[in-house]
Design a protein around this motif. Structure first.
Motif, PDB file in Angstrom:
ATOM      1  N   UNK A 127       0.830  -1.199   0.000  1.00 23.16           N
ATOM      2  CA  UNK A 127       0.000   0.000   0.000  1.00 23.16           C
ATOM      3  C   UNK A 127       0.867   1.253   0.000  1.00 23.16           C
ATOM      4  N   UNK A 128       1.963   1.229   0.738  1.00 22.61           N
ATOM      5  CA  UNK A 128       2.896   2.364   0.737  1.00 22.61           C
ATOM      6  C   UNK A 128       3.498   2.550  -0.654  1.00 22.61           C
ATOM      7  N   UNK A 129       3.808   1.460  -1.311  1.00 27.19           N
ATOM      8  CA  UNK A 129       4.329   1.557  -2.673  1.00 27.19           C
ATOM      9  C   UNK A 129       3.291   2.178  -3.609  1.00 27.19           C
ATOM     10  N   UNK A 130       2.025   1.913  -3.326  1.00 24.95           N
ATOM     11  CA  UNK A 130       0.976   2.473  -4.171  1.00 24.95           C
ATOM     12  C   UNK A 130       0.895   3.985  -4.041  1.00 24.95           C
ATOM     13  N   UNK A 131       1.250   4.510  -2.881  1.00 22.59           N
ATOM     14  CA  UNK A 131       1.277   5.965  -2.721  1.00 22.59           C
ATOM     15  C   UNK A 131       2.299   6.578  -3.672  1.00 22.59           C
ATOM     16  N   UNK A 132       3.433   5.890  -3.849  1.00 24.97           N
ATOM     17  CA  UNK A 132       4.441   6.339  -4.810  1.00 24.97           C
ATOM     18  C   UNK A 132       3.870   6.312  -6.231  1.00 24.97           C
ATOM     19  N   UNK A 163      -6.162   4.568  -0.795  1.00 19.45           N
ATOM     20  CA  UNK A 163      -5.365   3.650   0.025  1.00 19.45           C
ATOM     21  C   UNK A 163      -6.260   2.799   0.914  1.00 19.45           C
ATOM     22  N   UNK A 164      -7.258   3.421   1.543  1.00 19.69           N
ATOM     23  CA  UNK A 164      -8.140   2.687   2.456  1.00 19.69           C
ATOM     24  C   UNK A 164      -8.926   1.609   1.712  1.00 19.69           C
ATOM     25  N   UNK A 165      -9.517   1.978   0.588  1.00 23.13           N
ATOM     26  CA  UNK A 165     -10.351   1.024  -0.143  1.00 23.13           C
ATOM     27  C   UNK A 165      -9.506  -0.098  -0.747  1.00 23.13           C
ATOM     28  N   UNK A 166      -8.382   0.263  -1.356  1.00 23.32           N
ATOM     29  CA  UNK A 166      -7.538  -0.761  -1.968  1.00 23.32           C
ATOM     30  C   UNK A 166      -6.921  -1.654  -0.901  1.00 23.32           C
ATOM     31  N   UNK A 246     -18.232   3.209  -1.396  1.00 20.68           N
ATOM     32  CA  UNK A 246     -16.944   2.534  -1.556  1.00 20.68           C
ATOM     33  C   UNK A 246     -16.399   2.052  -0.207  1.00 20.68           C
ATOM     34  N   UNK A 247     -16.558   2.865   0.826  1.00 21.13           N
ATOM     35  CA  UNK A 247     -16.101   2.467   2.156  1.00 21.13           C
ATOM     36  C   UNK A 247     -16.932   1.313   2.705  1.00 21.13           C
ATOM     37  N   UNK A 248     -18.231   1.312   2.400  1.00 16.50           N
ATOM     38  CA  UNK A 248     -19.074   0.196   2.830  1.00 16.50           C
ATOM     39  C   UNK A 248     -18.629  -1.100   2.157  1.00 16.50           C
ATOM     40  N   UNK A 249     -18.331  -1.032   0.857  1.00 16.35           N
ATOM     41  CA  UNK A 249     -17.796  -2.198   0.158  1.00 16.35           C
ATOM     42  C   UNK A 249     -16.475  -2.646   0.790  1.00 16.35           C
ATOM     43  N   UNK A 250     -15.656  -1.670   1.180  1.00 10.81           N
ATOM     44  CA  UNK A 250     -14.365  -1.997   1.791  1.00 10.81           C
ATOM     45  C   UNK A 250     -14.554  -2.786   3.070  1.00 10.81           C
ATOM     46  N   UNK A 251     -15.485  -2.336   3.896  1.00 14.82           N
ATOM     47  CA  UNK A 251     -15.763  -3.054   5.136  1.00 14.82           C
ATOM     48  C   UNK A 251     -16.211  -4.482   4.836  1.00 14.82           C
ATOM     49  N   UNK A 252     -17.035  -4.638   3.806  1.00 19.54           N
ATOM     50  CA  UNK A 252     -17.478  -5.975   3.422  1.00 19.54           C
ATOM     51  C   UNK A 252     -16.326  -6.860   2.977  1.00 19.54           C
ATOM     52  N   UNK A 253     -15.393  -6.298   2.199  1.00 20.21           N
ATOM     53  CA  UNK A 253     -14.231  -7.077   1.754  1.00 20.21           C
ATOM     54  C   UNK A 253     -13.395  -7.536   2.940  1.00 20.21           C
ATOM     55  N   UNK A 254     -13.204  -6.654   3.912  1.00 24.41           N
ATOM     56  CA  UNK A 254     -12.405  -7.027   5.085  1.00 24.41           C
ATOM     57  C   UNK A 254     -13.111  -8.118   5.889  1.00 24.41           C
ATOM     58  N   UNK A 255     -14.404  -7.935   6.125  1.00 31.63           N
ATOM     59  CA  UNK A 255     -15.162  -8.899   6.931  1.00 31.63           C
ATOM     60  C   UNK A 255     -15.171 -10.276   6.278  1.00 31.63           C
ATOM     61  N   UNK A 256     -15.284 -10.315   4.966  1.00 28.41           N
ATOM     62  CA  UNK A 256     -15.387 -11.608   4.270  1.00 28.41           C
ATOM     63  C   UNK A 256     -14.022 -12.226   4.013  1.00 28.41           C
ATOM     64  N   UNK A 257     -13.095 -11.446   3.431  1.00 27.99           N
ATOM     65  CA  UNK A 257     -11.868 -12.046   2.917  1.00 27.99           C
ATOM     66  C   UNK A 257     -10.727 -12.103   3.925  1.00 27.99           C
TER      67      UNK A 257
END
Length: 269
Positions: A127-132, A163-166, A246-257
């Motif tokens: 994720x830090x590399x993605x900021x670059x 960064x948060x969503x990815x 998008x943040x709601x989807x992010x929470x779903x990805x974390x909870x599931x995966x």
């Protein structure tokens, strides 16, 4: 007479506190980042592909899609930021799979560290590399003519949201990396998911041109909401609604995966 003495030993516990887990995650993230010192071309690789895509989409398709390359550049660059970030999660999956196949995680497993630390450390480092990559792509886009029409805070907000969503969606790639037999299959499976996910969204074209059934999916697609929010933060437009979705989807990805990835790691490492 000899007296036998017994020294009590305490077996290392598998439970690690949250503060220690964060410290271990940071340590393993640094392990991944410090490798750039020995392979600086990795940072260049992060920029070559997105820059090539930016040039191709802008100057090959831009005139046909938007009527002018300048207009399309303004529309497409935020979407390419999203696409590039999601495609880079493939590197996270490949890196994890490589560490497992080479036995790196076998050594980590013998240490009294949090089970999630090797996974989250890799995700944080990438994720830090993605900021670059974000900064590089925006900077090159501005050379081509892209203009931020909001403010510096808008750019920082776009980076933070991306960064948060990815970071959350990376757990899907982590699971693929842990389940696949080798790095080649990781790329095949992950690419087969990321390609349709990004191209059936508003990242590169207006979904209103899609057929009805595809537009219905695009309206649900998390990439659409993320791209719309990033676009709003950079060039103006609605931000709150797409960002919240998008943040709601992010929470779903974390909870599931995330739990599935940790379980797969325990069975694979």
């Amino acid at each position: 007479m000899t007296t036998a003495t017994m020294t009590a030993t305490t077996a290392p516990t598998r439970r690690v506190g949250p503060v220690a887990a964060l410290t271990q995650t940071a340590t393993l993230a640094w392990r991944s980042l410090v490798q750039i010192k020995h392979n600086p071309w990795e940072l260049i690789d992060l920029g070559i592909q997105p820059i090539m895509l930016l040039l191709l989409f802008t100057y090959v398709f831009g005139g046909a899609i938007s009527g002018s390359t300048g207009d399309y550049l303004q529309f497409a660059l935020p979407g390419l930021l999203v696409q590039n970030a999601l495609f880079y999660t493939l590197s996270t999956a490949v890196g994890l799979n490589t560490d497992i196949t080479k036995g790196v995680f076998d050594r980590l497993r013998s240490l009294p560290i949090a089970r999630t630390a090797p996974l989250s450390g890799r995700v944080v480092a990438d994720t830090i590399k993605q900021a670059w990559a974000f900064a590089l792509l925006v900077g090159f886009g501005m050379v081509l003519g892209f203009r931020v029409e909001t403010s510096v805070l808008g750019v920082l907000g776009a980076l933070a949201l991306l960064v948060v969503v990815v970071l959350a969606m990376s757990w899907m790639s982590v699971l693929i990396g842990l389940r696949a037999a080798n790095p080649e299959k990781v790329q095949m499976f992950a690419f087969s998911i990321m390609m349709p996910l990004t191209f059936t969204s508003s990242a590169l074209v207006d979904p209103r041109t899609f057929p009805g059934w595809l537009r219905a999916w695009a309206d649900l697609n998390p990439v659409t909401h993320l791209a719309d929010a990033i676009r709003g933060l950079l060039i103006g437009g609605e931000v709150a609604a797409p960002a919240l979705v998008a943040l709601a989807w992010s929470a779903g990805f974390v909870v599931v995966f995330a739990p599935l990835a940790v379980r797969a790691f325990r069975g694979r490492a």
